[in-house]
Scaffold this active site. Structure first.
Site, PDB file in Angstrom:
ATOM      1  N   ASN A   1      -8.585  -4.283   6.251  1.00 54.32           N
ATOM      2  CA  ASN A   1      -9.751  -4.639   7.053  1.00 54.32           C
ATOM      3  C   ASN A   1     -10.666  -5.598   6.302  1.00 54.32           C
ATOM      4  O   ASN A   1     -10.784  -5.517   5.082  1.00 54.32           O
ATOM      5  CB  ASN A   1     -10.535  -3.350   7.336  1.00 54.32           C
TER       6      ASN A   1
ATOM      7  N   GLY B   1      -4.786   0.698   1.470  1.00 53.91           N
ATOM      8  CA  GLY B   1      -4.499  -0.561   2.164  1.00 53.91           C
ATOM      9  C   GLY B   1      -5.227  -0.641   3.499  1.00 53.91           C
ATOM     10  O   GLY B   1      -4.871  -1.433   4.361  1.00 53.91           O
ATOM     11  N   LYS B   2      -6.275   0.185   3.663  1.00 47.96           N
ATOM     12  CA  LYS B   2      -7.034   0.136   4.917  1.00 47.96           C
ATOM     13  C   LYS B   2      -8.089  -0.955   4.857  1.00 47.96           C
ATOM     14  O   LYS B   2      -8.482  -1.503   5.882  1.00 47.96           O
ATOM     15  CB  LYS B   2      -7.740   1.483   5.165  1.00 47.96           C
ATOM     16  N   VAL B   3      -8.585  -1.212   3.651  1.00 47.44           N
ATOM     17  CA  VAL B   3      -9.631  -2.224   3.468  1.00 47.44           C
ATOM     18  C   VAL B   3      -9.144  -3.220   2.424  1.00 47.44           C
ATOM     19  O   VAL B   3      -8.595  -2.833   1.385  1.00 47.44           O
ATOM     20  CB  VAL B   3     -10.960  -1.556   3.012  1.00 47.44           C
TER      21      VAL B   3
END
Ligand SMILES: NC(=O)c1ccc[n+]([C@@H]2O[C@H](COP(=O)([O-])OP(=O)(O)OC[C@H]3O[C@@H](n4cnc5c(N)ncnc54)[C@H](O)[C@@H]3O)[C@@H](O)[C@H]2O)c1
Length: 392
Positions: free
Chosen positions: A289, A317-319
């Protein structure tokens, strides 16, 4: 032993009969507040909110207004909603953002959508007190959400509308929640065309904003869908796999992605898991993100996802690890912070964007996800899906 008043329906509020709760409903009716871009609120946030959580809220306003809404960043914006915000009258903020194209899709608890239907159907919720005698309320058929009060008949009549809608619509088989909410919104608009001004579900259908629910069985909407299967033998059901893939496809197609997270709960993860679904499951590294804003009372120390920081999300690995300055958590009650945040956005330079109308693009976006995932897994599709117009 649980207390049971003498009533016809054991366990149902309202033992003293219909209308007996009227004295509790004398408080002002709760109406959806629409932010108007107040210059005074902007001055307060820019000049007065300087440190601690006021400082974080000011930062959140700037990340949203100056970066996420900047045309050159072309950010696909997801709003996640948990906590009882529509009962508290915050649906008007969401309606204003949708109307202006400032939110592209939404993930909400079913409760917020269910309680939004009360407004759409013109039932009234009232201001009250959190310090009432709940046994008395129960006996008078009054439902309490902290200091919001309404008659139990509002629940019963809203439920009846949902069941009537399900029967009229005649849906069969699996459906995404985005499709279901879109059809529900269209039905509301057909009944009362101007209800888009006081219903999030109706406004979303009018503006083409897909609404997802991360836990579809966990609300009165889900309860009535279950009734429809059991009592009417319907095969209609919500298919969470479609929701997972649609959200993932929307995020994949975004040039930049950013979220505004209200509260936490399962809507938060349902949004954030889009990036790991891409890299971890489909083998498509999107990079995480680009913007992350959370207004919450949750804290990191308990280890739960609701309080997890943007920095922790980097490890999943979300941001995107390069964008931590564009992430912020403001530890605030969102019933206070979100209207201020919306006033700031509405009064800002980029306060209107062309609507992406993603609800009409879901099929093409999922086809693109499938094509890219097949390529990543070494199983390309023989015939290519038609070229898609990304988000616009
Ligand atoms: N009748 C219904 O349909 C109904 C009614 C209530 C709840 N529910 C269901 O119960 C589940 C839980 O819903 P929920 O809304 O209580 O969510 P929740 O408790 O799971 O999550 C809300 C999160 O947001 C935070 N939060 C709550 N209020 C906040 C506020 N004012 N400011 C900042 N942060 C805040 C909380 O700390 C919490 O972590 C949902 O699935 C919902 O659909 C259904």
């Amino acid at each position: 032993m649980p207390h049971r008043p003498s009533t016809d329906a054991k366990g149902a509020p309202g033992g003293r009969g219909r209308g007996a709760g009227a004295p509790y409903l004398s408080g002002k009716q709760i109406r959806y507040y629409r932010p108007r871009g107040s210059a005074d609120v902007r001055a307060l946030i820019d000049g007065g909110f300087q440190a601690f959580n006021a400082g974080r809220l000011s930062e959140a306003c700037h990340i949203f207004a100056d970066k996420m809404l900047a045309p050159e960043n072309d950010t696909t914006i997801g709003l996640t909603v948990a906590g009882a915000l529509t009962p508290a009258g915050l649906g008007g903020c969401v309606i204003e953002l949708m109307d202006r194209g400032l939110v592209d899709f939404m993930i909400s608890t079913g409760a917020n959508l269910y309680h939004d239907l009360h407004y759409a159907l013109n039932f009234s919720l009232h201001r009250g007190s959190p310090f009432l005698d709940d046994v008395e309320l129960y006996e008078h058929g009054i439902i309490r959400i902290y200091d919001v009060l309404f008659a139990a008949t509002v629940l019963l009549e809203t439920d009846q509308y949902i069941r009537d809608f399900l029967e009229r619509a005649g849906f069969e088989g699996p459906m995404s929640t985005s499709e279901f909410h879109y059809r529900l919104g269209q039905d509301l608009l057909q009944r009362t065309p101007d209800c888009a001004e006081y219903s999030v579900v109706a406004k979303a259908a009018q503006c083409g904003v897909p609404i997802y629910t991360s836990s579809p069985g966990d609300s009165s909407i889900g309860m009535n869908i279950a009734y429809h299967e059991l009592m009417n033998g319907s095969t209609f059901m919500i298919d969470p796999n479609r929701d997972v893939n649609e959200v993932c496809a929307i995020i994949l197609a975004g040039r930049q992605n950013g979220c505004v997270i209200l509260g936490g709960g399962s809507p938060k993860n349902f949004y954030l898991q889009g990036q790991p679904t891409l890299w971890e499951v489909y083998g498509i590294p999107k990079g995480g993100n680009d913007y992350f804003i959370q207004l919450t009372t949750d804290q990191v120390v308990w280890g739960g996802l609701s309080g997890a920081t943007p920095s922790e999300a980097v490890s999943w690995g979300k941001v995107n690890p390069g964008v931590l300055p564009d992430t912020v958590v403001a530890y605030c009650d969102s019933t206070i912070a979100f209207p201020l945040f919306c006033e700031y956005a509405v009064g800002s330079q980029h306060n209107r964007r062309a609507r992406r109308e993603l609800v009409h693009k879901r099929e093409a976006l999922v086809a693109d996800l499938l094509r890219q995932a097949r390529e990543a897994k070494g199983k390309p599709i023989e015939s290519e899906p038609a070229e898609i117009d990304r988000h616009r």
